[in-house]
Design an enzyme around this catalytic site. Structure first.
Site, PDB file in Angstrom:
ATOM      1  N   LYS A 107      15.809 -54.501 -24.489  1.00 48.36           N
ATOM      2  CA  LYS A 107      16.692 -54.579 -25.661  1.00 48.36           C
ATOM      3  C   LYS A 107      16.721 -53.211 -26.308  1.00 48.36           C
ATOM      4  O   LYS A 107      15.771 -52.438 -26.183  1.00 48.36           O
ATOM      5  CB  LYS A 107      16.134 -55.599 -26.665  1.00 48.36           C
ATOM      6  CG  LYS A 107      17.160 -56.141 -27.609  1.00 48.36           C
ATOM      7  CD  LYS A 107      17.969 -57.228 -26.945  1.00 48.36           C
ATOM      8  CE  LYS A 107      18.912 -57.927 -27.886  1.00 48.36           C
ATOM      9  NZ  LYS A 107      19.378 -59.184 -27.276  1.00 48.36           N
ATOM     10  N   ASP A 147      25.367 -56.745 -28.341  1.00 51.63           N
ATOM     11  CA  ASP A 147      24.567 -57.699 -29.107  1.00 51.63           C
ATOM     12  C   ASP A 147      25.101 -57.622 -30.545  1.00 51.63           C
ATOM     13  O   ASP A 147      26.215 -57.120 -30.755  1.00 51.63           O
ATOM     14  CB  ASP A 147      23.071 -57.328 -29.009  1.00 51.63           C
ATOM     15  CG  ASP A 147      22.155 -58.468 -29.436  1.00 51.63           C
ATOM     16  OD1 ASP A 147      21.965 -59.400 -28.650  1.00 51.63           O
ATOM     17  OD2 ASP A 147      21.639 -58.447 -30.579  1.00 51.63           O
TER      18      ASP A 147
END
Ligand code: GLU
Length: 419
Positions: A107, A147
């Site tokens: 991430k 995201d």
């Protein structure tokens, strides 16, 4: 590790510990899997439109790459920090393993409020961040995606920055790109479509008829808006939606395509101004009497303070980590059927995988192929998880975590420890 210590990371590790304990996971592996493989903190200097230079902090964390390149989104949000990014990276590892994708988890994020930047500033921030994380990313190494706070345009700038450095177009370095540069049909709506696919399976399992179902969705970004639209197309009644400024409630059902058109006209600011129902707060939305509640915003929204008020039959976690450990237990005690995040929202990364495969092969699929294959993979993951939960007498969350962790553990055991 101190630098990682924050509440979201503690939640991810506590979930891992519970699952590891339940599956009797090798103690040496527990040590290894608790911490990310590699964490990078970067300073991102940006020339602002007024001529001054502002420095933003960015991160890219690779949690695990034992099963393939690491995969996971990039988040632009003022609260982003290393611990949160590390937690989200760990969840990506289990999510990819559970779906059977040949990926590890990662991430990234930048601590910034993107809506406060001009388009030019956002582009310069993105390109410099991409240049700073360049040593980590690549189609065979680590593949970012959108995201919270990022979109296809941001991915296009990352793809271009990376490709400029390499000297040729490298579409497979990111997913969630525009179609014109190797994006995939169906990627934008994929997370929402996946949420609906698994929710419909859960309804079949529980004997809930779709036309009788009411749905409340927290968050009206990429995940929430598509979930609401596709739920309605499937025949359910969407009675409430919200964004960070508050929500809209209409017990007769909201017309989502209409709502979306009007919401876009407000510049995606206020849902209340759309005036298609009564204004409600996010707290009120979470406490609505409904069949399906979809938290599709940020993490830790359902906590020990509000979990007792949750009145849905099915909780479909569109967001990552929306439920704290204490809240999870309260919901279980209330008999709510939980479709955990790493299963419920895996449609996004599943179609990201399709996009990457198409990019690497330079051979593109039809929209129907994407939808059918997504449906096949995610409903299979749902039924495997349900089966596991039933035979091992654990919750759906534990079943999903244990299945994902087991696949990663097997890869580690097969590969051994270097050197
Ligand atoms: N950001 C999405 C997630 O949390 C998608 C990640 C991806 O496609 O790599 O699952």
């Amino acid at each position: 590790m101190n630098e990682l210590d924050n509440h979201t990371f503690r939640l991810a590790v506590a979930q891992f510990d519970q699952a590891a304990e339940r599956m009797n996971l090798d103690l040496n592996l527990r040590e290894r899997l608790k911490l990310p493989e590699r964490s990078l903190i970067v300073s991102v200097p940006v020339r602002m439109d007024n001529g001054t230079v502002k420095v933003f902090t960015g991160y890219r964390v690779k949690h695990d790459s034992s099963r393939g390149p690491s995969k996971g989104g990039i988040r632009y949000h003022p609260d982003v920090n290393l611990g949160e990014v590390a937690a989200l990276a760990m969840w990506m590892t289990w999510k990819c393993a559970l779906a059977g994708l040949p990926y590890g988890g990662a991430k990234g994020g930048v601590q910034v409020a993107p809506e406060q930047l001009s388009r030019g500033e956002l582009q310069r921030l993105t390109r410099r961040y991409a240049a700073e994380i360049f040593p980590l990313i690549g189609p065979d190494k680590d593949v970012p995606a959108p995201d919270v706070g990022t979109d296809a345009q941001v991915m296009a700038w990352i793809m271009d920055t990376y490709s400029q450095q390499m000297g040729f177009a490298v579409p497979g370095v990111v997913t969630g790109k525009p179609l014109s540069i190797g994006g995939s049909l169906g990627r934008e709506e994929a997370t929402g479509r996946g949420v609906v696919d698994v929710t419909l399976e859960a309804m079949k399992h529980l004997g809930v008829a779709v036309p009788t179902a009411t749905v409340a969705v927290q968050g009206f970004g990429n995940v929430g808006s598509h979930t609401a639209r596709i739920m309605q197309e499937a025949g359910a009644k969407v009675i409430a939606v919200s964004n960070k400024t508050g929500g809209l409630y209409n017990p007769k059902g909201l017309n989502i395509p209409d709502l979306l058109t009007r919401y876009r006209a407000t510049g995606r600011q206020s849902l209340c101004d759309v005036k298609m129902g009564d204004a409600i707060t996010n707290e009120e939305l979470l406490a609505l009497d409904c069949t399906i509640l979809v938290p599709a915003a940020l993490s830790e929204q359902i906590t020990q303070d509000n979990a007792a008020k949750v009145r849905c039959r099915i909780l479909a976690e569109g967001a990552n980590g929306p439920t704290t450990l204490e809240a999870d237990q309260i919901l279980i005690d209330k008999g709510i059927f939980i479709i955990p995040d790493i299963l419920a929202n895996s449609g996004g990364v599943i179609v990201s995988y399709f996009e990457w495969v198409q990019d690497v092969q330079r051979f593109f699929w039809k929209a129907k192929d994407i939808q059918d294959r997504l449906h096949e993979i995610i409903t299979d993951a749902f039924h495997r998880t349900l089966q596991f939960a039933t035979t091992r007498q654990v919750t759906m969350r534990m079943a999903a975590l244990m299945s994902g962790i087991d696949k990663v553990a097997q890869a580690h055991l097969a590969r051994g420890l270097y050197p």
